[in-house]
Write a protein that holds these residues in place. Structure first.
Motif, mmCIF file in Angstrom:
data_model
loop_
_atom_site.group_PDB
_atom_site.id
_atom_site.type_symbol
_atom_site.label_atom_id
_atom_site.label_comp_id
_atom_site.label_asym_id
_atom_site.label_seq_id
_atom_site.Cartn_x
_atom_site.Cartn_y
_atom_site.Cartn_z
ATOM 1 N N ASP A 271 0.844 -1.193 0.000
ATOM 2 C CA ASP A 271 0.000 0.000 0.000
ATOM 3 C C ASP A 271 0.882 1.247 0.000
ATOM 4 O OD1 ASP A 271 0.072 1.211 3.027
ATOM 5 O OD2 ASP A 271 0.329 -0.974 3.012
ATOM 6 N N PRO A 272 0.365 2.399 -0.450
ATOM 7 C CA PRO A 272 1.168 3.622 -0.562
ATOM 8 C C PRO A 272 1.793 4.083 0.759
ATOM 9 C CG PRO A 272 -0.872 3.850 -1.797
ATOM 10 C CD PRO A 272 -0.980 2.578 -1.019
ATOM 11 N N TYR A 273 1.093 3.873 1.881
ATOM 12 C CA TYR A 273 1.596 4.352 3.172
ATOM 13 C C TYR A 273 2.826 3.568 3.620
ATOM 14 C CZ TYR A 273 -2.914 6.670 3.216
ATOM 15 O OH TYR A 273 -4.002 7.446 2.881
ATOM 16 N N THR A 274 2.804 2.256 3.402
ATOM 17 C CA THR A 274 3.962 1.438 3.771
ATOM 18 C C THR A 274 5.152 1.747 2.879
ATOM 19 O OG1 THR A 274 2.481 -0.332 4.506
ATOM 20 C CG2 THR A 274 4.775 -0.919 4.131
ATOM 21 N N VAL A 275 4.912 1.928 1.589
ATOM 22 C CA VAL A 275 5.984 2.287 0.659
ATOM 23 C C VAL A 275 6.624 3.602 1.076
ATOM 24 C CG1 VAL A 275 6.532 2.938 -1.717
ATOM 25 C CG2 VAL A 275 4.961 1.045 -1.281
ATOM 26 N N THR A 276 5.801 4.598 1.384
ATOM 27 C CA THR A 276 6.313 5.914 1.764
ATOM 28 C C THR A 276 7.087 5.846 3.069
ATOM 29 O OG1 THR A 276 4.408 6.925 0.664
ATOM 30 C CG2 THR A 276 5.667 8.315 2.159
ATOM 31 N N TRP A 277 6.548 5.130 4.052
ATOM 32 C CA TRP A 277 7.239 4.981 5.340
ATOM 33 C C TRP A 277 8.591 4.322 5.150
ATOM 34 C CZ3 TRP A 277 8.299 0.048 7.376
ATOM 35 C CH2 TRP A 277 8.906 0.045 8.634
ATOM 36 N N PHE A 278 8.657 3.260 4.342
ATOM 37 C CA PHE A 278 9.907 2.550 4.115
ATOM 38 C C PHE A 278 10.933 3.460 3.442
ATOM 39 C CE2 PHE A 278 12.812 0.012 1.591
ATOM 40 C CZ PHE A 278 13.207 -0.983 2.479
ATOM 41 N N ARG A 279 10.504 4.233 2.461
ATOM 42 C CA ARG A 279 11.427 5.125 1.752
ATOM 43 C C ARG A 279 12.040 6.148 2.696
ATOM 44 N NH1 ARG A 279 8.377 7.730 -3.139
ATOM 45 N NH2 ARG A 279 10.451 8.565 -3.589
ATOM 46 N N PHE A 280 11.213 6.738 3.547
ATOM 47 C CA PHE A 280 11.722 7.738 4.481
ATOM 48 C C PHE A 280 12.621 7.101 5.535
ATOM 49 C CE2 PHE A 280 8.037 10.597 3.317
ATOM 50 C CZ PHE A 280 8.839 11.601 2.784
ATOM 51 N N LEU A 281 12.218 5.939 6.057
ATOM 52 C CA LEU A 281 13.014 5.292 7.100
ATOM 53 C C LEU A 281 14.368 4.856 6.555
ATOM 54 C CD1 LEU A 281 13.039 4.237 10.017
ATOM 55 C CD2 LEU A 281 12.147 2.063 9.143
ATOM 56 N N MET A 282 14.383 4.270 5.371
ATOM 57 C CA MET A 282 15.639 3.828 4.766
ATOM 58 C C MET A 282 16.542 5.021 4.480
ATOM 59 S SD MET A 282 16.152 1.502 1.339
ATOM 60 C CE MET A 282 17.794 1.044 0.766
ATOM 61 N N SER A 283 15.965 6.096 3.982
ATOM 62 C CA SER A 283 16.744 7.295 3.683
ATOM 63 C C SER A 283 17.327 7.887 4.961
ATOM 64 C CB SER A 283 15.865 8.329 2.977
ATOM 65 O OG SER A 283 15.367 7.824 1.759
ATOM 66 N N PHE A 284 16.520 7.918 6.029
ATOM 67 C CA PHE A 284 16.993 8.447 7.314
ATOM 68 C C PHE A 284 18.159 7.615 7.839
ATOM 69 C CE2 PHE A 284 16.782 8.283 11.989
ATOM 70 C CZ PHE A 284 17.011 9.622 12.283
ATOM 71 N N GLY A 285 18.036 6.286 7.768
ATOM 72 C CA GLY A 285 19.096 5.419 8.264
ATOM 73 C C GLY A 285 20.383 5.547 7.474
ATOM 74 N N LEU A 286 20.288 5.500 6.149
ATOM 75 C CA LEU A 286 21.484 5.572 5.307
ATOM 76 C C LEU A 286 22.170 6.936 5.432
ATOM 77 C CD1 LEU A 286 20.235 3.813 2.040
ATOM 78 C CD2 LEU A 286 21.790 2.907 3.774
ATOM 79 N N LEU A 287 21.383 7.995 5.403
ATOM 80 C CA LEU A 287 21.970 9.331 5.509
ATOM 81 C C LEU A 287 22.561 9.558 6.889
ATOM 82 C CD1 LEU A 287 22.527 12.016 4.151
ATOM 83 C CD2 LEU A 287 20.239 12.785 4.830
ATOM 84 N N GLY A 288 21.896 9.022 7.931
ATOM 85 C CA GLY A 288 22.421 9.164 9.285
ATOM 86 C C GLY A 288 23.771 8.491 9.443
#
Length: 307
Positions: free
Chosen positions: A39-56
């Motif tokens: 679903d769109p909400y899970t996709v969006t959450w995953f994208r933000f979480l992965m980006s936050f982790g990698l950038l951090g």
């Protein structure tokens, strides 16, 4: 209030903008495949979480995490505006993409860089020369020709297709607000620090609506596309944020307007290799000529000299 001033390294700004164009151009195809299993909400959450982790992790290894003093001096209202409007852009775009095609989505999302460019002229006192205004006219004519058939489809569309198009238009408007807020935040923090905070806030906003367990049921292709979407987010938005550090918002937005060309070429290539996986758009001679005008207009605006 002091307004952000670009560093003047326009070549670096141009290169980063072109990288953003490439990554954003192929993103709708990966998202369309991912939405078949999530679903769109899970996709969006995953994208933000992965980006936050990698950038951090990246900023931590380079000892570039924001200090407590800088965080305390950050305008929280502006940070909130940037985060909320980027979150809205992500979910509205995904919801709209679920009801329409990648090509049509990229037609309508081009309102975003146009609005950001106009906002940069108004808010940051950026200026267009006569040559740049001419380039804007060429750009507009190019899009009118290039997307002639798609626009006809949009006007005569019914039901969910039209609803999806409406969501994409709203997504474009809120993205322009985010882009301008993001540029002003560069007055206090580096682009990496700003994006880290925004990614973290957005991941928390979508966490209550996400269904992480559904990721385990994805096919290998869908999982690969989901991971690609996460990597695309951190790299593309990192390049976009950094381009605003070195170049005017109006010029960055001009280069971004060439994104649909990358999308349509990518759709055609994928459809040629996997005919049943995605719908392609047949280009006429008029459409090809329009694509040339889009590129010429974008470069004219981006590279036109200031008085």
């Amino acid at each position: 209030m002091l307004l952000h001033q670009s560093s003047g390294k326009w070549r670096l700004g141009l290169a980063l903008s072109l990288l953003t164009v490439l990554l954003w151009g192929i993103l709708p195809i990966a998202l369309k495949v991912t939405l078949q299993g999530l679903d769109p909400y899970t996709v969006t959450w995953f994208r933000f979480l992965m980006s936050f982790g990698l950038l951090g992790v990246y900023l931590a290894t380079r000892k570039q995490l924001p200090s407590g003093e800088k965080l305390r001096s950050l305008p929280l209202t502006l940070l909130g505006v940037a985060s909320i409007f980027l979150a809205l852009n992500y979910i509205l775009y995904l919801l709209g993409l679920a009801y329409t095609t990648p090509a049509n989505a990229q037609v309508l999302i081009q309102l975003a860089p146009v609005l950001m460019g106009l906002g940069g002229i108004y808010i940051f006192k950026e200026r267009y020369t006569l040559i740049q205004w001419t380039g804007l006219g060429v750009l507009t004519l190019g899009f009118a020709l290039f997307f002639n058939e798609q626009l006809k489809t949009l006007i005569t569309a019914q039901g969910t297709y039209l609803f999806g198009s409406f969501l994409i238009i709203i997504a474009a408007i809120v993205w322009a607000v985010y882009g301008l807020a993001q540029k002003q935040l560069l007055q206090q923090l580096t682009s990496g620090n700003v994006m880290l905070l925004i990614y973290g806030i957005c991941a928390m906003l979508f966490a209550p609506f996400a269904h992480p367990q559904a990721i385990l049921n994805l096919t290998p292709l869908q999982l690969a596309m989901l991971i690609f979407c996460g990597l695309n987010t951190v790299i593309a938005y990192g390049a976009f944020a950094e381009s605003l550090e070195h170049w005017e918002a109006s010029r960055v937005s001009a280069v971004l307007s060439a994104t649909p060309i990358v999308t349509l070429i990518s759709v055609w290539m994928v459809a040629s290799l996997f005919p049943s996986s995605i719908v392609t758009n047949n280009l006429t001679i008029l459409g090809v000529f329009g694509s040339i005008l889009v590129v010429v207009g974008s470069l004219t605006i981006a590279l036109g000299k200031k008085h």
